[in-house]
Write a protein that holds these residues in place. Structure first.
Motif, PDB file in Angstrom:
ATOM      1  N   UNK A 199      19.853  45.142  33.132  1.00  0.00           N
ATOM      2  CA  UNK A 199      21.238  44.758  33.402  1.00  0.00           C
ATOM      3  C   UNK A 199      22.091  45.179  32.207  1.00  0.00           C
ATOM      4  N   UNK A 200      23.201  45.810  32.489  1.00  0.00           N
ATOM      5  CA  UNK A 200      24.114  46.323  31.469  1.00  0.00           C
ATOM      6  C   UNK A 200      24.946  45.159  30.938  1.00  0.00           C
ATOM      7  N   UNK A 201      24.798  44.811  29.646  1.00  0.00           N
ATOM      8  CA  UNK A 201      25.499  43.674  29.058  1.00  0.00           C
ATOM      9  C   UNK A 201      26.334  44.169  27.859  1.00  0.00           C
ATOM     10  N   UNK A 202      27.603  44.528  28.070  1.00  0.00           N
ATOM     11  CA  UNK A 202      28.377  45.231  27.038  1.00  0.00           C
ATOM     12  C   UNK A 202      29.237  44.354  26.144  1.00  0.00           C
ATOM     13  N   UNK A 203      29.053  43.041  26.152  1.00  0.00           N
ATOM     14  CA  UNK A 203      30.008  42.146  25.489  1.00  0.00           C
ATOM     15  C   UNK A 203      30.340  42.576  24.062  1.00  0.00           C
ATOM     16  N   UNK A 204      29.327  42.839  23.260  1.00  0.00           N
ATOM     17  CA  UNK A 204      29.610  43.095  21.849  1.00  0.00           C
ATOM     18  C   UNK A 204      30.343  44.419  21.634  1.00  0.00           C
ATOM     19  N   UNK A 205      30.314  45.309  22.616  1.00  0.00           N
ATOM     20  CA  UNK A 205      31.026  46.573  22.507  1.00  0.00           C
ATOM     21  C   UNK A 205      32.474  46.468  22.994  1.00  0.00           C
ATOM     22  N   UNK A 206      32.812  45.350  23.596  1.00  0.00           N
ATOM     23  CA  UNK A 206      34.182  45.124  24.076  1.00  0.00           C
ATOM     24  C   UNK A 206      34.957  44.180  23.175  1.00  0.00           C
ATOM     25  N   UNK A 207      34.260  43.391  22.382  1.00  0.00           N
ATOM     26  CA  UNK A 207      34.897  42.398  21.504  1.00  0.00           C
ATOM     27  C   UNK A 207      35.260  43.065  20.173  1.00  0.00           C
ATOM     28  N   UNK A 215      19.265  49.820  37.163  1.00  0.00           N
ATOM     29  CA  UNK A 215      20.195  48.693  37.019  1.00  0.00           C
ATOM     30  C   UNK A 215      21.028  48.525  38.280  1.00  0.00           C
ATOM     31  N   UNK A 216      21.315  47.268  38.620  1.00  0.00           N
ATOM     32  CA  UNK A 216      22.167  46.974  39.772  1.00  0.00           C
ATOM     33  C   UNK A 216      23.432  46.227  39.381  1.00  0.00           C
ATOM     34  N   UNK A 217      23.503  45.733  38.131  1.00  0.00           N
ATOM     35  CA  UNK A 217      24.677  44.948  37.768  1.00  0.00           C
ATOM     36  C   UNK A 217      25.031  45.105  36.299  1.00  0.00           C
ATOM     37  N   UNK A 218      26.296  44.791  36.013  1.00  0.00           N
ATOM     38  CA  UNK A 218      26.813  44.708  34.643  1.00  0.00           C
ATOM     39  C   UNK A 218      27.291  43.283  34.436  1.00  0.00           C
ATOM     40  N   UNK A 219      26.874  42.669  33.345  1.00  0.00           N
ATOM     41  CA  UNK A 219      27.096  41.251  33.118  1.00  0.00           C
ATOM     42  C   UNK A 219      28.075  41.048  31.970  1.00  0.00           C
ATOM     43  N   UNK A 220      29.036  40.136  32.162  1.00  0.00           N
ATOM     44  CA  UNK A 220      30.102  39.945  31.187  1.00  0.00           C
ATOM     45  C   UNK A 220      30.302  38.462  30.913  1.00  0.00           C
ATOM     46  N   UNK A 265      27.791  49.535  40.035  1.00  0.00           N
ATOM     47  CA  UNK A 265      27.181  48.347  39.437  1.00  0.00           C
ATOM     48  C   UNK A 265      27.954  47.093  39.849  1.00  0.00           C
ATOM     49  N   UNK A 266      27.241  46.089  40.302  1.00  0.00           N
ATOM     50  CA  UNK A 266      27.857  44.799  40.606  1.00  0.00           C
ATOM     51  C   UNK A 266      28.374  44.202  39.293  1.00  0.00           C
ATOM     52  N   UNK A 267      29.578  43.646  39.325  1.00  0.00           N
ATOM     53  CA  UNK A 267      30.163  43.049  38.132  1.00  0.00           C
ATOM     54  C   UNK A 267      29.985  41.538  38.206  1.00  0.00           C
ATOM     55  N   UNK A 268      29.277  40.976  37.235  1.00  0.00           N
ATOM     56  CA  UNK A 268      29.157  39.523  37.155  1.00  0.00           C
ATOM     57  C   UNK A 268      29.940  39.043  35.947  1.00  0.00           C
ATOM     58  N   UNK A 269      30.633  37.930  36.131  1.00  0.00           N
ATOM     59  CA  UNK A 269      31.538  37.419  35.091  1.00  0.00           C
ATOM     60  C   UNK A 269      31.283  35.928  34.910  1.00  0.00           C
ATOM     61  N   UNK A 270      31.013  35.521  33.664  1.00  0.00           N
ATOM     62  CA  UNK A 270      30.784  34.094  33.392  1.00  0.00           C
ATOM     63  C   UNK A 270      31.513  33.689  32.109  1.00  0.00           C
ATOM     64  N   UNK A 271      32.805  33.443  32.204  1.00  0.00           N
ATOM     65  CA  UNK A 271      33.593  33.036  31.037  1.00  0.00           C
ATOM     66  C   UNK A 271      33.476  31.540  30.773  1.00  0.00           C
ATOM     67  N   UNK A 272      34.136  31.112  29.697  1.00  0.00           N
ATOM     68  CA  UNK A 272      34.296  29.684  29.465  1.00  0.00           C
ATOM     69  C   UNK A 272      33.230  29.045  28.611  1.00  0.00           C
ATOM     70  N   UNK A 273      32.665  29.788  27.661  1.00  0.00           N
ATOM     71  CA  UNK A 273      31.674  29.219  26.739  1.00  0.00           C
ATOM     72  C   UNK A 273      32.160  29.420  25.305  1.00  0.00           C
TER      73      UNK A 273
END
Length: 463
Positions: A191-199, A238-243, A295-303
């Motif tokens: 799963x593609x998890x790009x958080x640190x490359x976007x922050x 991969x089927x999704x990107x997680x954010x 890629x399916x986009x999954x989003x889980x904010x609020x932490x």
């Protein structure tokens, strides 16, 4: 402690329980589809026996360590943030868990543990200080046996699809190995998890960006590098990107503003407000890329990540002190959904740790936009009480077809079947209540339950 009761979590109402039991029995043995989790694929590639009960049950599971820490057990004594412990320390950590077993009462952690101990290790005695060493020795003996190596357990658990969570710069060598090994029947996907490359405001961000490869000296090269890494992940299954960011903001920037902020980020002069604006813009860009590459986009904010700085400094991230904050989706996602919400093939799965938004925002969004799905209760909400509230909150507004199917979201490998079994029991109970209220026929309830376990997650995540 006796063996887990066969009707655990099913409705107590004697008019509903038999219906729930019949429904659950039909799906109990169906294969597991796990489209979002955190198991390290190298565990399966190497197939090395688990070192000891502490490294299996305690060290990787912040659900466990945070509860023990809240009860006064030092994280250092549990081996948090460390590799495999020396035998004496591993046994000490296990003794601490058993002596503090009462701290788990009433939590889903206790429920999962009971199931794991009984189903995997044939242990039905309640852990305590008195029997800790005996349980440790029994579990350790089984972990050394071929029957309890990682791949043997993978087959035993009946996991058909298992997604991991991976850094965009990962070479995915473990996934290639597992894909090409005919002895591994389970599909193990990255799963593609790009958080640190976007922050862009993170310390060291210019160094992170270089790990993407390519010419990232300007904004155009940065976008191209992200797109290339996404294509690489797709090529490796991969089927999704997680954010997972602080909020769900998706306001796009003018191209010139994005280029300017990117230059500032590389120079280390970007302000916190500018970094937030750039990250929200890049979340919008991630949706655009999902429309392009599928890629399916999954989003889980609020932490609020790493809430306790001394713990972060001593033990690192993901050690139990990420704490939920209130989340807002409707206004935050409007720019993204205005552009991509009806794009053919775009899938956006929304997760939350703020239970108040299920009925107020997520269900109404999923009830209109064909791209939006309501992610299963996640993290602090993956417990029976909140799952039942989710079932009512979302299905009354958007229907069952807008649910994601169950997401286990776990690093604790042996808890995967227990978590999925809990979901199947709770779904069976909820559907049984609709049958008992004459809102559904039983054949419709079974069809719905079977879909939630099998076809629904496959459709949502494009498996």
């Amino acid at each position: 402690m006796a063996a887990p009761h066969p009707d655990r979590l099913l409705p107590a109402d004697p008019g509903v329980r038999p219906i729930a039991r019949r429904l659950y029995t039909e799906v109990r043995e169906l294969p597991i589809v796990s489209p979002h989790g955190h198991v390290d694929p190298r565990i399966l590639r190497d197939d090395t026996p688990f070192a000891d009960p502490a490294s299996l049950f305690i060290q990787p599971d912040h659900y466990v360590t945070r509860l023990l820490h809240a009860g006064g057990v030092p994280l250092r004594d549990l081996g948090v943030g460390e590799g495999p412990l020396p035998p004496d320390r591993a046994r000490h950590a296990w003794r601490l868990l058993c002596a503090n077993w009462h701290l788990l009462r009433g939590t889903p952690v206790r429920y999962w543990f009971d199931n794991e101990l009984a189903d995997i290790f044939e242990i039905t005695s309640r852990p305590s200080a008195a029997n800790a060493d005996d349980l440790y020795d029994r579990i350790a003996a089984l972990l050394a046996a071929p029957s309890h190596r990682p791949r043997a357990l993978l087959r035993r658990f009946g996991i058909d699809f298992l997604a991991t969570t991976d850094d965009p710069a990962d070479d995915l060598a473990a996934h290639r190995f597992l894909r090409d090994d005919p002895a591994v029947a389970t599909t193990v996907a990255p799963t593609f998890r790009p958080d640190r490359y976007l922050e862009a405001g993170r310390p060291g961000w210019p160094t992170y960006v270089k790990e993407l490869g390519g010419d990232v000296g300007d904004y155009a090269g940065y976008l191209a590098a992200l797109e290339e890494r996404r294509r690489y992940f797709v090529a490796h299954g991969a089927v999704s990107a997680d954010h997972g960011h602080a909020d769900a903001g998706t306001e796009p920037l003018d191209r010139r503003d994005a280029e300017r902020l990117y230059r500032s980020a590389l120079a280390g002069t970007i302000t916190p407000a500018e970094a937030t604006a750039f990250r929200r813009h890049m979340t919008f860009e991630m949706a655009r890329m999902s429309c392009d590459d599928g890629l399916v986009m999954t989003l889980h904010p609020g932490i609020h990540r790493n809430h306790h700085p001394p713990t972060l400094a001593a033990f690192g991230p993901d050690t139990g002190h990420d704490i939920p904050v209130a989340a807002e989706f409707t206004r935050a996602l409007r720019p993204l959904l205005k552009r991509f919400g009806t794009h053919p093939g775009f899938h956006l799965v929304l997760f939350t740790v703020d239970a108040t938004v299920y009925s107020r925002e997520i269900a109404p969004l999923a009830g209109f936009y064909p791209s939006v799905y309501a992610g299963a209760p996640w993290w602090f909400l993956d417990n029976p009480a909140e799952i039942r509230r989710y079932q009512q909150s979302v299905t009354e507004i958007a229907g069952f077809s807008r649910l994601s199917g169950f997401i286990d979201d776990t690093r604790a490998f042996c808890s995967i079947p227990a978590r999925h079994d809990m979901s199947r029991r709770l779904d069976a109970g909820f559907l049984a209540s609709l049958v008992a209220e004459h809102r559904l026929d039983e054949d419709e309830a079974l069809d719905t339950l079977t879909a939630l376990v099998t076809t629904q997650p496959r459709a949502v995540f494009k498996l």
